[in-house]
Design a protein around this motif. Structure first.
Motif, PDB file in Angstrom:
ATOM      1  N   GLN A  28      40.821  15.207  -8.835  1.00 21.36           N
ATOM      2  CA  GLN A  28      39.688  15.794  -9.542  1.00 21.36           C
ATOM      3  C   GLN A  28      39.530  15.264 -10.962  1.00 21.36           C
ATOM      4  OE1 GLN A  28      40.802  19.924  -7.747  1.00 21.36           O
ATOM      5  NE2 GLN A  28      38.833  20.137  -8.775  1.00 21.36           N
ATOM      6  N   ARG A  31      37.884   9.306 -12.211  1.00 20.98           N
ATOM      7  CA  ARG A  31      36.483   8.915 -12.380  1.00 20.98           C
ATOM      8  C   ARG A  31      36.308   7.547 -11.732  1.00 20.98           C
ATOM      9  NH1 ARG A  31      38.847   9.960 -16.657  1.00 20.98           N
ATOM     10  NH2 ARG A  31      38.574   7.928 -17.589  1.00 20.98           N
ATOM     11  N   SER A  49      33.534  11.974  -2.823  1.00 20.91           N
ATOM     12  CA  SER A  49      32.998  13.229  -3.373  1.00 20.91           C
ATOM     13  C   SER A  49      33.545  14.432  -2.617  1.00 20.91           C
ATOM     14  CB  SER A  49      31.468  13.224  -3.362  1.00 20.91           C
ATOM     15  OG  SER A  49      30.976  13.255  -2.041  1.00 20.91           O
ATOM     16  N   SER A  54      35.217  12.480  -9.234  1.00 14.55           N
ATOM     17  CA  SER A  54      33.964  12.344  -9.977  1.00 14.55           C
ATOM     18  C   SER A  54      33.465  10.925  -9.750  1.00 14.55           C
ATOM     19  CB  SER A  54      34.183  12.582 -11.468  1.00 14.55           C
ATOM     20  OG  SER A  54      34.518  13.928 -11.691  1.00 14.55           O
ATOM     21  N   SER A  56      30.353   7.855 -10.309  1.00 13.75           N
ATOM     22  CA  SER A  56      29.152   7.263 -10.889  1.00 13.75           C
ATOM     23  C   SER A  56      28.725   6.153  -9.941  1.00 13.75           C
ATOM     24  CB  SER A  56      29.428   6.689 -12.277  1.00 13.75           C
ATOM     25  OG  SER A  56      29.762   7.722 -13.172  1.00 13.75           O
ATOM     26  N   LYS A  92      24.988  14.798  -4.398  1.00 16.53           N
ATOM     27  CA  LYS A  92      25.464  15.977  -5.135  1.00 16.53           C
ATOM     28  C   LYS A  92      25.558  17.216  -4.240  1.00 16.53           C
ATOM     29  CE  LYS A  92      24.104  14.973  -9.872  1.00 16.53           C
ATOM     30  NZ  LYS A  92      23.269  15.394 -11.005  1.00 16.53           N
ATOM     31  N   VAL A  98      32.002  18.454  -8.247  1.00 18.38           N
ATOM     32  CA  VAL A  98      32.348  17.199  -8.921  1.00 18.38           C
ATOM     33  C   VAL A  98      31.182  16.687  -9.747  1.00 18.38           C
ATOM     34  CG1 VAL A  98      34.057  16.564  -7.179  1.00 18.38           C
ATOM     35  CG2 VAL A  98      31.734  15.738  -6.956  1.00 18.38           C
ATOM     36  N   GLN A  99      31.524  15.937 -10.789  1.00 17.98           N
ATOM     37  CA  GLN A  99      30.492  15.337 -11.632  1.00 17.98           C
ATOM     38  C   GLN A  99      30.032  14.037 -10.994  1.00 17.98           C
ATOM     39  OE1 GLN A  99      32.434  14.834 -15.395  1.00 17.98           O
ATOM     40  NE2 GLN A  99      31.974  16.923 -16.042  1.00 17.98           N
ATOM     41  N   MET A 100      28.724  13.824 -10.999  1.00 16.20           N
ATOM     42  CA  MET A 100      28.148  12.600 -10.457  1.00 16.20           C
ATOM     43  C   MET A 100      27.009  12.153 -11.347  1.00 16.20           C
ATOM     44  SD  MET A 100      27.942  13.378  -6.426  1.00 16.20           S
ATOM     45  CE  MET A 100      29.165  14.399  -5.636  1.00 16.20           C
TER      46      MET A 100
END
Length: 162
Positions: A28, A31, A49, A54, A56, A92, A98-100
């Motif tokens: 978690q 990145r 994911s 996370s 990008s 998402k 999670v950050q995306m």
């Protein structure tokens, strides 16, 4: 590392039983930059994911009708839009914990400043070898794990530099 919330513990229960809480927290806190969001990039993004990474997604290309057969995050309404930005809302939905983000950059625009933001960079499209080497060298310089993979019909290639 902070403790897992009750919601995180419920979502990642199977994984926690497999490799433990500390490993899940490390996932978690990872990145990952995925360069190229065609079929392979979509599949990798889905799996990462769901595991809690996370992500990008970097892709400067526009969605073409041919993309709809290989990228399950795209629909016919997305044709003509940026591939990364069009796919992000559906990606998402898989894991809101999670950050995306979507990055509308070309592979040539991946700089040291971009690479340094991540623990891992993954190139998933047919990028010229010179660019793969350049990005791998940036990753190596900054201690970032590097992966490159491409598919050619039923054949694929994969490279890892850890």
């Amino acid at each position: 590392m902070a403790a897992l919330t009750e919601r995180e513990a419920a979502v990642y229960d199977r994984q926690i039983r497999l490799w433990g809480v500390e490993a899940q927290k490390r996932l978690q806190n990872s990145r990952v930059l995925i360069c190229g969001f065609k079929g392979l990039g979509a599949e990798v993004a889905k799996n990462l994911s769901l595991a809690g990474f996370s992500i990008s997604v970097l892709d400067a290309e526009q969605v073409q009708p041919v993309d709809l057969g290989a990228n399950f995050f795209l629909s016919s309404d997305d044709v003509g839009k940026n591939r990364a930005e069009a796919a992000l809302p559906r990606l998402k939905e898989l894991n809101p914990l999670v950050q995306m983000e979507a990055l509308s950059l070309t592979i040539a625009q991946v700089t040291e400043a971009v690479v340094q933001r991540f623990n891992c960079v993954l190139i998933t499209s047919n990028v010229p070898m010179e660019e793969q080497i350049r990005i791998n060298e940036l990753c190596r310089k900054h201690g970032v794990n590097f992966f490159a993979g491409s598919t050619y019909g039923g054949v694929g290639v994969f490279f890892a530099d850890l």
